[in-house]
Design an enzyme around this catalytic site. Structure first.
Site, PDB file in Angstrom:
ATOM      1  N   ASN A  10       0.854  -1.191   0.000  1.00 38.49           N
ATOM      2  CA  ASN A  10       0.000   0.000   0.000  1.00 38.49           C
ATOM      3  C   ASN A  10       0.894   1.246   0.000  1.00 38.49           C
ATOM      4  O   ASN A  10       1.713   1.423   0.907  1.00 38.49           O
ATOM      5  CB  ASN A  10      -0.895  -0.049   1.253  1.00 38.49           C
ATOM      6  CG  ASN A  10      -1.820   1.145   1.349  1.00 38.49           C
ATOM      7  OD1 ASN A  10      -1.399   2.279   1.154  1.00 38.49           O
ATOM      8  ND2 ASN A  10      -3.072   0.906   1.669  1.00 38.49           N
ATOM      9  N   ASP A  12      -0.137   4.509  -0.053  1.00 40.74           N
ATOM     10  CA  ASP A  12      -0.859   5.731   0.352  1.00 40.74           C
ATOM     11  C   ASP A  12       0.052   6.769   1.008  1.00 40.74           C
ATOM     12  O   ASP A  12      -0.080   7.969   0.769  1.00 40.74           O
ATOM     13  CB  ASP A  12      -1.939   5.406   1.391  1.00 40.74           C
ATOM     14  CG  ASP A  12      -3.110   4.637   0.814  1.00 40.74           C
ATOM     15  OD1 ASP A  12      -3.178   4.491  -0.419  1.00 40.74           O
ATOM     16  OD2 ASP A  12      -3.948   4.174   1.612  1.00 40.74           O
ATOM     17  N   ARG A  21       3.814  18.886   1.415  1.00 35.97           N
ATOM     18  CA  ARG A  21       4.458  20.059   0.819  1.00 35.97           C
ATOM     19  C   ARG A  21       3.742  20.565  -0.433  1.00 35.97           C
ATOM     20  O   ARG A  21       4.122  21.577  -0.995  1.00 35.97           O
ATOM     21  CB  ARG A  21       5.912  19.736   0.480  1.00 35.97           C
ATOM     22  CG  ARG A  21       6.808  19.757   1.685  1.00 35.97           C
ATOM     23  CD  ARG A  21       6.908  21.177   2.242  1.00 35.97           C
ATOM     24  NE  ARG A  21       7.649  21.230   3.477  1.00 35.97           N
ATOM     25  CZ  ARG A  21       8.961  21.476   3.545  1.00 35.97           C
ATOM     26  NH1 ARG A  21       9.655  21.665   2.461  1.00 35.97           N
ATOM     27  NH2 ARG A  21       9.544  21.514   4.713  1.00 35.97           N
ATOM     28  N   HIS A  46      -5.638   3.697  -1.580  1.00 30.61           N
ATOM     29  CA  HIS A  46      -6.975   4.043  -1.069  1.00 30.61           C
ATOM     30  C   HIS A  46      -7.304   5.469  -1.479  1.00 30.61           C
ATOM     31  O   HIS A  46      -6.683   6.417  -1.000  1.00 30.61           O
ATOM     32  CB  HIS A  46      -6.945   3.904   0.464  1.00 30.61           C
ATOM     33  CG  HIS A  46      -8.259   4.143   1.140  1.00 30.61           C
ATOM     34  ND1 HIS A  46      -8.430   4.000   2.496  1.00 30.61           N
ATOM     35  CD2 HIS A  46      -9.478   4.512   0.667  1.00 30.61           C
ATOM     36  CE1 HIS A  46      -9.682   4.272   2.819  1.00 30.61           C
ATOM     37  NE2 HIS A  46     -10.330   4.604   1.731  1.00 30.61           N
ATOM     38  N   ARG A  48      -9.448   8.136  -0.790  1.00 32.79           N
ATOM     39  CA  ARG A  48     -10.423   8.517   0.232  1.00 32.79           C
ATOM     40  C   ARG A  48     -11.295   9.652  -0.265  1.00 32.79           C
ATOM     41  O   ARG A  48     -10.897  10.435  -1.126  1.00 32.79           O
ATOM     42  CB  ARG A  48      -9.703   8.957   1.513  1.00 32.79           C
ATOM     43  CG  ARG A  48      -8.952   7.833   2.219  1.00 32.79           C
ATOM     44  CD  ARG A  48      -8.402   8.332   3.546  1.00 32.79           C
ATOM     45  NE  ARG A  48      -9.468   8.544   4.492  1.00 32.79           N
ATOM     46  CZ  ARG A  48      -9.783   7.707   5.493  1.00 32.79           C
ATOM     47  NH1 ARG A  48      -9.073   6.615   5.689  1.00 32.79           N
ATOM     48  NH2 ARG A  48     -10.781   7.969   6.299  1.00 32.79           N
ATOM     49  N   ARG A  52      -7.085  12.803   1.133  1.00 27.52           N
ATOM     50  CA  ARG A  52      -5.997  13.259   2.009  1.00 27.52           C
ATOM     51  C   ARG A  52      -4.627  12.724   1.592  1.00 27.52           C
ATOM     52  O   ARG A  52      -3.619  13.286   1.930  1.00 27.52           O
ATOM     53  CB  ARG A  52      -6.284  12.911   3.466  1.00 27.52           C
ATOM     54  CG  ARG A  52      -6.193  11.450   3.776  1.00 27.52           C
ATOM     55  CD  ARG A  52      -6.323  11.182   5.267  1.00 27.52           C
ATOM     56  NE  ARG A  52      -7.674  11.408   5.741  1.00 27.52           N
ATOM     57  CZ  ARG A  52      -8.184  10.801   6.820  1.00 27.52           C
ATOM     58  NH1 ARG A  52      -7.432   9.966   7.504  1.00 27.52           N
ATOM     59  NH2 ARG A  52      -9.416  11.027   7.201  1.00 27.52           N
ATOM     60  N   GLU A  73      -8.700   0.571  -2.990  1.00 27.57           N
ATOM     61  CA  GLU A  73      -9.535   0.616  -1.774  1.00 27.57           C
ATOM     62  C   GLU A  73     -10.431   1.838  -1.846  1.00 27.57           C
ATOM     63  O   GLU A  73      -9.962   2.938  -2.158  1.00 27.57           O
ATOM     64  CB  GLU A  73      -8.661   0.758  -0.530  1.00 27.57           C
ATOM     65  CG  GLU A  73      -7.934  -0.496  -0.146  1.00 27.57           C
ATOM     66  CD  GLU A  73      -7.062  -0.272   1.086  1.00 27.57           C
ATOM     67  OE1 GLU A  73      -7.144   0.798   1.713  1.00 27.57           O
ATOM     68  OE2 GLU A  73      -6.300  -1.165   1.400  1.00 27.57           O
ATOM     69  N   GLU A 154     -11.090  -9.365   3.017  1.00 31.62           N
ATOM     70  CA  GLU A 154      -9.833  -8.979   3.653  1.00 31.62           C
ATOM     71  C   GLU A 154     -10.131  -8.833   5.136  1.00 31.62           C
ATOM     72  O   GLU A 154     -10.946  -7.990   5.532  1.00 31.62           O
ATOM     73  CB  GLU A 154      -9.289  -7.672   3.069  1.00 31.62           C
ATOM     74  CG  GLU A 154      -7.966  -7.303   3.737  1.00 31.62           C
ATOM     75  CD  GLU A 154      -7.156  -6.264   2.984  1.00 31.62           C
ATOM     76  OE1 GLU A 154      -7.141  -6.299   1.741  1.00 31.62           O
ATOM     77  OE2 GLU A 154      -6.534  -5.424   3.652  1.00 31.62           O
ATOM     78  N   HIS A 197      -3.857  -4.451   7.747  1.00 27.54           N
ATOM     79  CA  HIS A 197      -3.953  -3.336   8.686  1.00 27.54           C
ATOM     80  C   HIS A 197      -3.024  -3.533   9.873  1.00 27.54           C
ATOM     81  O   HIS A 197      -3.222  -4.433  10.683  1.00 27.54           O
ATOM     82  CB  HIS A 197      -5.380  -3.072   9.198  1.00 27.54           C
ATOM     83  CG  HIS A 197      -5.579  -1.610   9.490  1.00 27.54           C
ATOM     84  ND1 HIS A 197      -5.075  -1.013  10.609  1.00 27.54           N
ATOM     85  CD2 HIS A 197      -6.171  -0.629   8.774  1.00 27.54           C
ATOM     86  CE1 HIS A 197      -5.371   0.280  10.570  1.00 27.54           C
ATOM     87  NE2 HIS A 197      -6.029   0.544   9.464  1.00 27.54           N
ATOM     88  N   GLY A 198      -2.015  -2.689   9.917  1.00 27.47           N
ATOM     89  CA  GLY A 198      -1.095  -2.671  11.055  1.00 27.47           C
ATOM     90  C   GLY A 198      -0.060  -3.766  11.059  1.00 27.47           C
ATOM     91  O   GLY A 198       0.674  -3.908  12.046  1.00 27.47           O
TER      92      GLY A 198
HETATM   93  N1  PXP Z   1      -6.010  -3.067   4.075  1.00 31.04           N
HETATM   94  C1  PXP Z   1      -6.980  -2.139   4.175  1.00 31.04           C
HETATM   95  C2  PXP Z   1      -8.346  -2.491   3.744  1.00 31.04           C
HETATM   96  C3  PXP Z   1      -6.683  -0.842   4.657  1.00 31.04           C
HETATM   97  O1  PXP Z   1      -7.662   0.072   4.754  1.00 31.04           O
HETATM   98  C4  PXP Z   1      -5.361  -0.540   5.018  1.00 31.04           C
HETATM   99  C5  PXP Z   1      -5.020   0.842   5.485  1.00 31.04           C
HETATM  100  O2  PXP Z   1      -5.233   1.741   4.455  1.00 31.04           O
HETATM  101  C6  PXP Z   1      -4.387  -1.534   4.863  1.00 31.04           C
HETATM  102  C7  PXP Z   1      -4.742  -2.805   4.409  1.00 31.04           C
HETATM  103  C8  PXP Z   1      -2.949  -1.283   5.171  1.00 31.04           C
HETATM  104  O3  PXP Z   1      -2.785  -1.014   6.511  1.00 31.04           O
HETATM  105  P1  PXP Z   1      -1.387  -0.492   7.031  1.00 31.04           P
HETATM  106  O4  PXP Z   1      -1.104   0.792   6.319  1.00 31.04           O
HETATM  107  O5  PXP Z   1      -1.614  -0.313   8.487  1.00 31.04           O
HETATM  108  O6  PXP Z   1      -0.361  -1.542   6.706  1.00 31.04           O
END
Ligand code: PXP
Length: 250
Positions: A10, A12, A21, A46, A48, A52, A73, A154, A197-198
Site C-alpha cells: 500500500n 498511500d 508540501r 486508497h 479517500r 488526504r 480501496e 480482507e 492493517h497494522g
Molecule cells: N487493508 C486495508 C483495507 C486498509 O484500509 C489498510 C489501510 O489503508 C491496509 C490494508 C494497510 O494497513 P497499514 O497501512 O496499516 O499496513
C-alpha cells in the site's frame, strides 16, 4: 498444498508525505514501481473521499504505469463506483470510511449495509472488477460477504496488531485465534482470504503460518521502515518474513 503468500504494498503514505508540501515529490507511482521491482505482487491504494493522500490522477497513473494488479480501496459511494468503472483496477476493496478517522478503524458493516452493498458489488463485477470486502474476522460478516457476491474478504488485523504492539499477550492470542478461525470460515465459504492493517515483520510472519491466507496488504509499517533502510530492503525483509512464516507451517 501450501502456496506462497502474495504481498500487496500500500503506497498511500508516499502520497501523505508528498501532500505535506503540495508538490509532486515523492511520487507514489515511483514507489509502486520500486515496490514491484523489490518483489511486491500487487499495489494497493486508497482513494479517500477527502483525498488526504492518494488523488484521482494517482489512481489513473498507477493503473497505466504498473505491471502488477492494482487493488483500489474505496468506500461504497456512487462517486467511487464511477471512478472505479473508469480506472478498471484488478480489484476493489470496499472499506468503511469516516472523515474524522485517522485510518480505517474497523471492518465494513456488511449486515447493516447489505441493501447498498449488494447492487454495488454486482455493478463492480459487471465491470470486470474483482470485489473484496474489508471485514472483521467473524462468521456473520464472512458469511454475509459470500451471500452478497464478494470474491474476496480482507480480514481486519488492526485489533490483533494493536494488542501485540501494546504487549497485551492474552488479548493478542485471542485475536490471533479469531483471525485463524475467520480465515477457515472464509476459505470454506469459497472466498479468497486476504488480511491487512497494522502488520509488521513479526505479525506478518506469524499470520503467514495460517495457510488459508492468500494475500497481505501492508503499507504504513513498510513506508516507516523505508525511511531507515530504503523501500526495497523493507519489502525484501517482509518477503522473507512472510515466506518463513508460511514455510514454518509445513
Ligand atoms: N487493508 C486495508 C483495507 C486498509 O484500509 C489498510 C489501510 O489503508 C491496509 C490494508 C494497510 O494497513 P497499514 O497501512 O496499516 O499496513
Amino acid at each position: 498444498m501450501t502456496t506462497r503468500i502474495r504481498l500487496g504494498v500500500n503506497i498511500d503514505h508516499v502520497a501523505t508525505v508528498r501532500n505535506a508540501r503540495g508538490g509532486a515529490r515523492p511520487d507514489p507511482v515511483r514507489a509502486a514501481l520500486l515496490a514491484i521491482e523489490a518483489g511486491a505482487d500487487g499495489i494497493t491504494a486508497h482513494l479517500r473521499e477527502d483525498r488526504r493522500h492518494i488523488r484521482d490522477e494517482d489512481m489513473a497513473r498507477l493503473k497505466a504505469g504498473i505491471s502488477k494488479p492494482l487493488n483500489y480501496e474505496m468506500a461504497a459511494t456512487p462517486e467511487m463506483l464511477e471512478i472505479a468503472r473508469r480506472i478498471r483496477p484488478h480489484a476493489c476493496c470496499l472499506v468503511p470510511e469516516k472523515r474524522e478517522e485517522r485510518t480505517t478503524e474497523g471492518g465494513l458493516d456488511v449486515v447493516g449495509q447489505a441493501a447498498v452493498l449488494r447492487p454495488f458489488i454486482a455493478d463492480l463485477k459487471a465491470a470486470g472488477i474483482r470485489v473484496s470486502l474489508f471485514i472483521e474476522p467473524d462468521r456473520t460478516p464472512i458469511e454475509m460477504a459470500r451471500e452478497l457476491g464478494a470474491d474476496i474478504i480482507e480480514l481486519h488485523t488492526g485489533t490483533w496488531c494493536h494488542a501485540v504492539e501494546a504487549g497485551q499477550a492474552d488479548k493478542a492470542e485471542a485475536e490471533f485465534q479469531r483471525l485463524k478461525a475467520g480465515a477457515t470460515v472464509g476459505a470454506e465459504a469459497g472466498l479468497e482470504v486476504h488480511a491487512g492493517h497494522g502488520l509488521d515483520y513479526e505479525t506478518a510472519e506469524r499470520l503467514a503460518s495460517v495457510p488459508e491466507f492468500v494475500e497481505f496488504n501492508i503499507g504504513h509499517f513498510l513506508m516507516g521502515e523505508a525511511i531507515f533502510v530504503g523501500l526495497s530492503e523493507a519489502i525484501l525483509t517482509m518477503r522473507v518474513a512472510m515466506d518463513r512464516g508460511r514455510n514454518a507451517h509445513r
